[in-house]
Scaffold this active site. Structure first.
Site, mmCIF file in Angstrom:
data_model
loop_
_atom_site.group_PDB
_atom_site.id
_atom_site.type_symbol
_atom_site.label_atom_id
_atom_site.label_comp_id
_atom_site.label_asym_id
_atom_site.label_seq_id
_atom_site.Cartn_x
_atom_site.Cartn_y
_atom_site.Cartn_z
ATOM 1 N N SER A 90 0.830 -1.204 0.000
ATOM 2 C CA SER A 90 0.000 0.000 0.000
ATOM 3 C C SER A 90 0.865 1.254 0.000
ATOM 4 O O SER A 90 0.508 2.250 -0.620
ATOM 5 C CB SER A 90 -0.978 0.005 1.168
ATOM 6 O OG SER A 90 -0.281 -0.060 2.397
ATOM 7 N N GLU A 91 2.026 1.215 0.694
ATOM 8 C CA GLU A 91 2.978 2.332 0.654
ATOM 9 C C GLU A 91 4.406 1.825 0.729
ATOM 10 O O GLU A 91 4.670 0.764 1.303
ATOM 11 C CB GLU A 91 2.754 3.324 1.799
ATOM 12 C CG GLU A 91 1.538 4.189 1.650
ATOM 13 C CD GLU A 91 0.363 3.694 2.465
ATOM 14 O OE1 GLU A 91 -0.771 4.045 2.095
ATOM 15 O OE2 GLU A 91 0.568 2.945 3.437
ATOM 16 N N THR A 92 5.303 2.611 0.160
ATOM 17 C CA THR A 92 6.751 2.418 0.227
ATOM 18 C C THR A 92 7.345 3.783 0.530
ATOM 19 O O THR A 92 6.920 4.786 -0.055
ATOM 20 C CB THR A 92 7.302 1.888 -1.116
ATOM 21 O OG1 THR A 92 6.680 0.624 -1.392
ATOM 22 C CG2 THR A 92 8.808 1.718 -1.093
ATOM 23 N N HIS A 125 0.534 4.630 8.674
ATOM 24 C CA HIS A 125 1.348 3.442 8.927
ATOM 25 C C HIS A 125 2.717 3.560 8.272
ATOM 26 O O HIS A 125 3.718 3.065 8.809
ATOM 27 C CB HIS A 125 0.599 2.155 8.538
ATOM 28 C CG HIS A 125 0.969 1.518 7.259
ATOM 29 N ND1 HIS A 125 0.385 1.858 6.065
ATOM 30 C CD2 HIS A 125 1.873 0.549 6.989
ATOM 31 C CE1 HIS A 125 0.902 1.114 5.100
ATOM 32 N NE2 HIS A 125 1.802 0.320 5.627
#
Length: 188
Positions: A45-47, A76
């Site tokens: 979902s994110e990096t 997060h």
């Protein structure tokens, strides 16, 4: 081309639980397009990518990418990045320069408890146009019973999001009957 990165599970006390995150703690010199390609490759979902700050009051700059775009903030991803940086140094307090401005995170103890100060909010006192929302969803103009700017669970009066624009709309369960206005939102 080589990159140092950490894969972490955020908001959990066990491996392979929680929210997955890839953190690149030494991203100086990495091109924007490469950051986006790496985020797409991981498909989390994110990096996050950690860079030197442009604001001297910040510890570092943190850029957050989804597989499709850069975000100004993500909870997060911010918390997980702080956990990785704390594991690489003796620092336990960080001020991240993010797209929404400075974000302070404190790491507390071995369990990596983190405290995130809420960054500034985006607000709007205007309600989204319900008839236009309904038409965009191929519904009758009066199908939307309520709408506001901000995510689900945030009061319409506050109408806030944390850097990522959001809108919530309730529609009538009786939307199949033209001309009917509902008095309460549809609860699936």
């Amino acid at each position: 081309m080589g990159f140092d990165f950490s894969l972490v599970d955020v908001f959990t006390d066990r491996p392979f639980g929680g929210n997955r995150l890839a953190v690149f703690p030494y991203a100086t010199g990495t091109a924007d397009a490469t950051m986006q390609q790496l985020a797409w490759e991981f498909n989390f979902s994110e990096t996050t990518f950690v860079l030197p700050p442009s604001d001297p009051s910040c510890t570092c700059r943190v850029r957050i990418f989804t597989p499709r775009q850069e975000l100004p903030f993500a909870g997060h991803a911010t918390v997980g990045t702080a956990a990785v940086l704390a594991s690489l140094s003796d620092d336990k307090q960080f001020v991240f320069e993010e797209g929404i401005g400075p974000v302070r995170v404190d790491v507390d103890g071995e369990s990596m408890r983190l405290y995130l100060d809420s960054p500034r909010y985006e607000n709007s006192s205007e309600a989204p146009p319900t008839a236009e929302i309904a038409r965009a969803l191929s519904l009758p103009d009066d199908a939307i019973s309520d709408s506001w700017y901000g995510p689900e669970g945030v009061s319409p009066e506050l109408g806030a999001s944390l850097g990522v624009p959001a809108m919530t709309a309730y529609w009538c369960s009786s939307m199949a009957r033209p001309g009917h206005r509902c008095s309460r939102p549809f609860q699936p």
